[in-house]
Design a protein around this motif. Structure first.
Motif, PDB file in Angstrom:
ATOM      1  N   UNK A  15     108.932  83.474  80.553  1.00 56.00           N
ATOM      2  CA  UNK A  15     107.877  83.594  79.540  1.00 56.00           C
ATOM      3  C   UNK A  15     107.961  84.966  78.877  1.00 56.00           C
ATOM      4  N   UNK A  16     108.238  85.987  79.667  1.00 62.64           N
ATOM      5  CA  UNK A  16     108.325  87.363  79.183  1.00 62.64           C
ATOM      6  C   UNK A  16     109.430  87.494  78.137  1.00 62.64           C
ATOM      7  N   UNK A  17     110.554  86.815  78.347  1.00 64.13           N
ATOM      8  CA  UNK A  17     111.689  86.863  77.425  1.00 64.13           C
ATOM      9  C   UNK A  17     111.290  86.336  76.047  1.00 64.13           C
ATOM     10  N   UNK A  18     110.365  85.374  76.025  1.00 63.98           N
ATOM     11  CA  UNK A  18     109.955  84.755  74.764  1.00 63.98           C
ATOM     12  C   UNK A  18     109.015  85.629  73.926  1.00 63.98           C
ATOM     13  N   UNK A  19     108.456  86.663  74.525  1.00 66.20           N
ATOM     14  CA  UNK A  19     107.518  87.521  73.809  1.00 66.20           C
ATOM     15  C   UNK A  19     108.248  88.448  72.844  1.00 66.20           C
ATOM     16  N   UNK A  20     107.525  88.915  71.810  1.00 61.88           N
ATOM     17  CA  UNK A  20     108.150  89.879  70.906  1.00 61.88           C
ATOM     18  C   UNK A  20     108.117  91.290  71.518  1.00 61.88           C
ATOM     19  N   UNK A  21     108.809  92.220  70.894  1.00 58.28           N
ATOM     20  CA  UNK A  21     108.961  93.569  71.443  1.00 58.28           C
ATOM     21  C   UNK A  21     107.628  94.281  71.662  1.00 58.28           C
ATOM     22  N   UNK A  22     106.719  94.146  70.709  1.00 55.65           N
ATOM     23  CA  UNK A  22     105.424  94.834  70.817  1.00 55.65           C
ATOM     24  C   UNK A  22     104.665  94.355  72.048  1.00 55.65           C
ATOM     25  N   UNK A  23     104.664  93.041  72.262  1.00 55.99           N
ATOM     26  CA  UNK A  23     103.999  92.481  73.435  1.00 55.99           C
ATOM     27  C   UNK A  23     104.670  92.974  74.719  1.00 55.99           C
ATOM     28  N   UNK A  24     105.992  93.029  74.707  1.00 60.13           N
ATOM     29  CA  UNK A  24     106.720  93.486  75.898  1.00 60.13           C
ATOM     30  C   UNK A  24     106.343  94.922  76.239  1.00 60.13           C
ATOM     31  N   UNK A  25     106.268  95.780  75.220  1.00 61.70           N
ATOM     32  CA  UNK A  25     105.925  97.186  75.468  1.00 61.70           C
ATOM     33  C   UNK A  25     104.519  97.292  76.040  1.00 61.70           C
ATOM     34  N   UNK A  26     103.580  96.501  75.504  1.00 62.95           N
ATOM     35  CA  UNK A  26     102.204  96.520  76.005  1.00 62.95           C
ATOM     36  C   UNK A  26     102.153  96.082  77.468  1.00 62.95           C
ATOM     37  N   UNK A  27     102.798  94.952  77.772  1.00 63.49           N
ATOM     38  CA  UNK A  27     102.779  94.411  79.132  1.00 63.49           C
ATOM     39  C   UNK A  27     103.481  95.370  80.095  1.00 63.49           C
ATOM     40  N   UNK A  28     104.608  95.933  79.670  1.00 58.69           N
ATOM     41  CA  UNK A  28     105.340  96.879  80.509  1.00 58.69           C
ATOM     42  C   UNK A  28     104.460  98.091  80.820  1.00 58.69           C
ATOM     43  N   UNK A  29     103.761  98.590  79.813  1.00 59.72           N
ATOM     44  CA  UNK A  29     102.856  99.725  80.011  1.00 59.72           C
ATOM     45  C   UNK A  29     101.724  99.371  80.961  1.00 59.72           C
ATOM     46  N   UNK A  30     101.192  98.167  80.805  1.00 63.77           N
ATOM     47  CA  UNK A  30     100.092  97.710  81.653  1.00 63.77           C
ATOM     48  C   UNK A  30     100.543  97.609  83.111  1.00 63.77           C
ATOM     49  N   UNK A  31     101.713  97.012  83.314  1.00 65.72           N
ATOM     50  CA  UNK A  31     102.246  96.861  84.674  1.00 65.72           C
ATOM     51  C   UNK A  31     102.504  98.231  85.296  1.00 65.72           C
ATOM     52  N   UNK A  32     103.093  99.135  84.516  1.00 67.40           N
ATOM     53  CA  UNK A  32     103.365 100.490  85.008  1.00 67.40           C
ATOM     54  C   UNK A  32     102.068 101.179  85.408  1.00 67.40           C
ATOM     55  N   UNK A  33     101.035 101.040  84.586  1.00 59.89           N
ATOM     56  CA  UNK A  33      99.737 101.651  84.887  1.00 59.89           C
ATOM     57  C   UNK A  33      99.162 101.068  86.177  1.00 59.89           C
ATOM     58  N   UNK A  34      99.272  99.753  86.346  1.00 63.53           N
ATOM     59  CA  UNK A  34      98.754  99.108  87.561  1.00 63.53           C
ATOM     60  C   UNK A  34      99.487  99.610  88.807  1.00 63.53           C
TER      61      UNK A  34
END
Length: 52
Positions: A15-34
């Protein structure tokens, strides 16, 4: 790693692969913060266990 957990991770990854770059950066940042938050929580618990 058990197979159920592996399947879950692979499903999320697909599912992550299907997201656009902006969404990936947001999710990556969120996961890193968690992850950072969890590490800080664990460090605090370790400090609380140690006698002053």
């Amino acid at each position: 790693m058990n197979s159920k957990k592996r399947e879950r991770i692979e499903s999320i990854a697909k599912k992550f692969i299907l997201l656009n770059e902006e969404d990936k950066m947001f999710i990556d940042g969120y996961i890193t913060a968690k992850i950072t938050e969890e590490k800080k929580k664990e460090e605090r618990q370790q400090e609380d266990k140690q006698p002053a």
